[in-house]
Design a protein around this motif. Sequence first.
Motif, PDB file in Angstrom:
ATOM      1  N   VAL A 154       0.885  -1.166   0.000  1.00  9.99           N
ATOM      2  CA  VAL A 154       0.000   0.000   0.000  1.00  9.99           C
ATOM      3  C   VAL A 154       0.924   1.217   0.000  1.00  9.99           C
ATOM      4  CG1 VAL A 154      -1.766   1.285   1.265  1.00  9.99           C
ATOM      5  CG2 VAL A 154      -1.779  -1.229   1.292  1.00  9.99           C
ATOM      6  N   PRO A 155       0.963   2.006  -1.068  1.00 13.06           N
ATOM      7  CA  PRO A 155       1.968   3.071  -1.165  1.00 13.06           C
ATOM      8  C   PRO A 155       1.753   4.168  -0.134  1.00 13.06           C
ATOM      9  CG  PRO A 155       0.339   3.284  -2.911  1.00 13.06           C
ATOM     10  CD  PRO A 155       0.049   1.988  -2.218  1.00 13.06           C
ATOM     11  N   ALA A 156       2.792   4.421   0.680  1.00 15.36           N
ATOM     12  CA  ALA A 156       2.711   5.482   1.682  1.00 15.36           C
ATOM     13  C   ALA A 156       4.025   6.234   1.819  1.00 15.36           C
ATOM     14  CB  ALA A 156       2.309   4.908   3.041  1.00 15.36           C
ATOM     15  N   GLY A 157       5.046   5.831   1.069  1.00 16.83           N
ATOM     16  CA  GLY A 157       6.338   6.488   1.157  1.00 16.83           C
ATOM     17  C   GLY A 157       6.398   7.742   0.303  1.00 16.83           C
ATOM     18  N   VAL A 158       7.563   8.365   0.293  1.00 20.43           N
ATOM     19  CA  VAL A 158       7.769   9.578  -0.505  1.00 20.43           C
ATOM     20  C   VAL A 158       8.063   9.233  -1.951  1.00 20.43           C
ATOM     21  CG1 VAL A 158       9.242  11.604  -0.803  1.00 20.43           C
ATOM     22  CG2 VAL A 158       8.540  10.908   1.485  1.00 20.43           C
ATOM     23  N   LYS A 159       8.898   8.229  -2.202  1.00 20.79           N
ATOM     24  CA  LYS A 159       9.377   7.946  -3.553  1.00 20.79           C
ATOM     25  C   LYS A 159       8.548   6.849  -4.217  1.00 20.79           C
ATOM     26  CE  LYS A 159      13.206   6.740  -1.768  1.00 20.79           C
ATOM     27  NZ  LYS A 159      12.722   6.843  -0.379  1.00 20.79           N
ATOM     28  N   VAL A 160       8.563   5.672  -3.660  1.00 22.73           N
ATOM     29  CA  VAL A 160       7.798   4.523  -4.144  1.00 22.73           C
ATOM     30  C   VAL A 160       8.171   4.192  -5.593  1.00 22.73           C
ATOM     31  CG1 VAL A 160       5.539   3.420  -4.158  1.00 22.73           C
ATOM     32  CG2 VAL A 160       5.930   5.339  -2.630  1.00 22.73           C
ATOM     33  N   TYR A 161       9.417   3.787  -5.806  1.00 15.58           N
ATOM     34  CA  TYR A 161       9.891   3.414  -7.135  1.00 15.58           C
ATOM     35  C   TYR A 161       9.608   1.950  -7.468  1.00 15.58           C
ATOM     36  CZ  TYR A 161      12.738   7.696  -7.555  1.00 15.58           C
ATOM     37  OH  TYR A 161      13.177   8.983  -7.666  1.00 15.58           O
ATOM     38  N   SER A 162       9.412   1.104  -6.474  1.00 20.16           N
ATOM     39  CA  SER A 162       9.320  -0.338  -6.691  1.00 20.16           C
ATOM     40  C   SER A 162       8.026  -0.727  -7.392  1.00 20.16           C
ATOM     41  CB  SER A 162       9.406  -1.071  -5.344  1.00 20.16           C
ATOM     42  OG  SER A 162      10.589  -0.748  -4.656  1.00 20.16           O
ATOM     43  N   SER A 163       8.081  -1.894  -8.049  1.00 21.74           N
ATOM     44  CA  SER A 163       6.910  -2.378  -8.775  1.00 21.74           C
ATOM     45  C   SER A 163       6.106  -3.387  -7.971  1.00 21.74           C
ATOM     46  CB  SER A 163       7.345  -3.003 -10.106  1.00 21.74           C
ATOM     47  OG  SER A 163       8.224  -4.085  -9.894  1.00 21.74           O
ATOM     48  N   VAL A 164       6.264  -3.353  -6.636  1.00 23.12           N
ATOM     49  CA  VAL A 164       5.512  -4.260  -5.768  1.00 23.12           C
ATOM     50  C   VAL A 164       4.338  -3.543  -5.107  1.00 23.12           C
ATOM     51  CG1 VAL A 164       7.542  -5.687  -5.334  1.00 23.12           C
ATOM     52  CG2 VAL A 164       6.998  -3.803  -3.764  1.00 23.12           C
ATOM     53  N   PHE A 165       4.070  -2.303  -5.523  1.00 22.17           N
ATOM     54  CA  PHE A 165       3.000  -1.507  -4.933  1.00 22.17           C
ATOM     55  C   PHE A 165       1.791  -1.420  -5.849  1.00 22.17           C
ATOM     56  CE2 PHE A 165       6.731   0.059  -2.740  1.00 22.17           C
ATOM     57  CZ  PHE A 165       6.288   0.232  -1.438  1.00 22.17           C
ATOM     58  N   ALA A 166       0.618  -1.416  -5.231  1.00 20.81           N
ATOM     59  CA  ALA A 166      -0.594  -1.093  -5.971  1.00 20.81           C
ATOM     60  C   ALA A 166      -0.600   0.401  -6.277  1.00 20.81           C
ATOM     61  CB  ALA A 166      -1.829  -1.472  -5.160  1.00 20.81           C
ATOM     62  N   VAL A 167      -1.450   0.799  -7.207  1.00 22.08           N
ATOM     63  CA  VAL A 167      -1.541   2.205  -7.591  1.00 22.08           C
ATOM     64  C   VAL A 167      -2.096   3.051  -6.456  1.00 22.08           C
ATOM     65  CG1 VAL A 167      -2.710   3.806  -9.155  1.00 22.08           C
ATOM     66  CG2 VAL A 167      -1.686   1.717 -10.045  1.00 22.08           C
ATOM     67  N   SER A 168      -3.045   2.531  -5.700  1.00 24.20           N
ATOM     68  CA  SER A 168      -3.673   3.274  -4.611  1.00 24.20           C
ATOM     69  C   SER A 168      -3.986   2.316  -3.468  1.00 24.20           C
ATOM     70  CB  SER A 168      -4.968   3.941  -5.087  1.00 24.20           C
ATOM     71  OG  SER A 168      -5.988   2.967  -5.276  1.00 24.20           O
ATOM     72  N   PRO A 169      -4.318   2.825  -2.272  1.00 24.38           N
ATOM     73  CA  PRO A 169      -4.703   1.924  -1.181  1.00 24.38           C
ATOM     74  C   PRO A 169      -5.897   1.045  -1.522  1.00 24.38           C
ATOM     75  CG  PRO A 169      -4.156   4.088  -0.309  1.00 24.38           C
ATOM     76  CD  PRO A 169      -4.172   4.228  -1.800  1.00 24.38           C
ATOM     77  N   GLU A 170      -6.884   1.637  -2.185  1.00 23.98           N
ATOM     78  CA  GLU A 170      -8.068   0.856  -2.555  1.00 23.98           C
ATOM     79  C   GLU A 170      -7.720  -0.242  -3.551  1.00 23.98           C
ATOM     80  OE1 GLU A 170      -9.291   4.648  -0.814  1.00 23.98           O
ATOM     81  OE2 GLU A 170      -7.915   4.178  -2.447  1.00 23.98           O
ATOM     82  N   ASP A 171      -6.852   0.076  -4.514  1.00 18.05           N
ATOM     83  CA  ASP A 171      -6.432  -0.940  -5.478  1.00 18.05           C
ATOM     84  C   ASP A 171      -5.715  -2.092  -4.779  1.00 18.05           C
ATOM     85  OD1 ASP A 171      -7.435   0.341  -7.743  1.00 18.05           O
ATOM     86  OD2 ASP A 171      -5.623   1.535  -8.013  1.00 18.05           O
ATOM     87  N   ALA A 172      -4.926  -1.775  -3.749  1.00 22.39           N
ATOM     88  CA  ALA A 172      -4.235  -2.826  -3.009  1.00 22.39           C
ATOM     89  C   ALA A 172      -5.232  -3.815  -2.419  1.00 22.39           C
ATOM     90  CB  ALA A 172      -3.369  -2.219  -1.909  1.00 22.39           C
ATOM     91  N   ALA A 173      -6.305  -3.299  -1.854  1.00 17.51           N
ATOM     92  CA  ALA A 173      -7.334  -4.169  -1.286  1.00 17.51           C
ATOM     93  C   ALA A 173      -7.998  -5.027  -2.358  1.00 17.51           C
ATOM     94  CB  ALA A 173      -8.375  -3.329  -0.554  1.00 17.51           C
TER      95      ALA A 173
END
Length: 376
Positions: A154-173
């Motif tokens: 669930v992306p919450a960092g400043v940079k978030v370069y990795s491809s292991v993150f969903a686009v948004s918190p809702e998308d992660a769910a």
Amino acid sequence: MHVGFVMNPVAGMGGRVGLKGTDGKVAEAVARGAEPRAPDRARRALGRLAAVAPEATVSTAADPMGDRLVRDAGFDPVRVVDPFGDGDGDGDPPGPTETTAEHTARVVRAFSEGGGADALDPVDLVLFVGGDGTATDVAAALEAAGSEVPMLGVPAGVKVYSSVFAVSPEDAAEVAAAFSRTERREVMDIDEDAYREGEVHPELRAVARVPVADDLQSSKQTASGTVESLAEGVADDIREREGKGVTFVLGPGSTVGAIKAELGFEPSPIGVDVWRDGEVVLRDGTEREILDALGEENVIVVSPIGGQGFVFGRGNPQLSPAVIRQCDLQIVASRAKLDDVRALRVDTDDPELDDELAGWVRVRVGKFETRMMKIA
């Protein structure tokens, strides 16, 4: 579906106060008045997970790394891993700013191993809230345990370069609730001290198993091609509005950096600078400083991240919803950068604003040329 949920409570705190990250800077972020970002992102993800998968089984970490948020979302966690004490979740929790990478690692190892007094199987997915540093910690813990459990951020960092993150918190769910296959994807991170000096060199830290889904971001890439003519054209347009009191909020990155250089000043390496009537009125501004520098007519000039397409929400949290709502938006990008992007994206921490920004926009790609792109 058995989800193991863990949150880095300080992820992203350094962004809006101009620190470009939180690694090693938590105390300074707090001193600057930083507010936690991760808990709200976690609430959004857990709230959506409760809506789409109310039957899910959830294990979590002791507070301040997840327990209360999981219960507030309506789940009764079957296991609460206490990385701070004896493992039963009953120890005295530390403050959010006292949590460490090792605490995250202990939680993830427990998720991947299962067993214990509750005889639980390992989780089916580690759902974590954080940034690239947290992703690195989660991936390292899974690798050390020899685990094939997939992870999803669930992306919450400043940079978030990795491809292991969903686009948004809702998308992660949504992804957590529905995935049926996994694939190997990149965990990227950078040296934040070098990043603050303007040296941006993402490095591969791990390759992790991640759910296969459309709503995952790509890893950060560096676009090829020049931006000289684009920078010249945008700078000319800005000069034409000198003397009219128009405030230009110039975002970070090399593309907008070329515009700043064309205007005749040395840009802050990866910060937000403010320009009005032929002068720099703010360099490397925080959210509060940018708001104070705005005038009656304001324009944000920003470029999407290559390979990902994020206009807001990755690397520029100083451009907060409060700033964005007071500005017109000009997006600039080289053709080469857009060739690798299917759609532009925004993740501002304000879902209502994200919806308002969605739709077709005109992106400046040359001295005079534009291209229509959709903000998804």
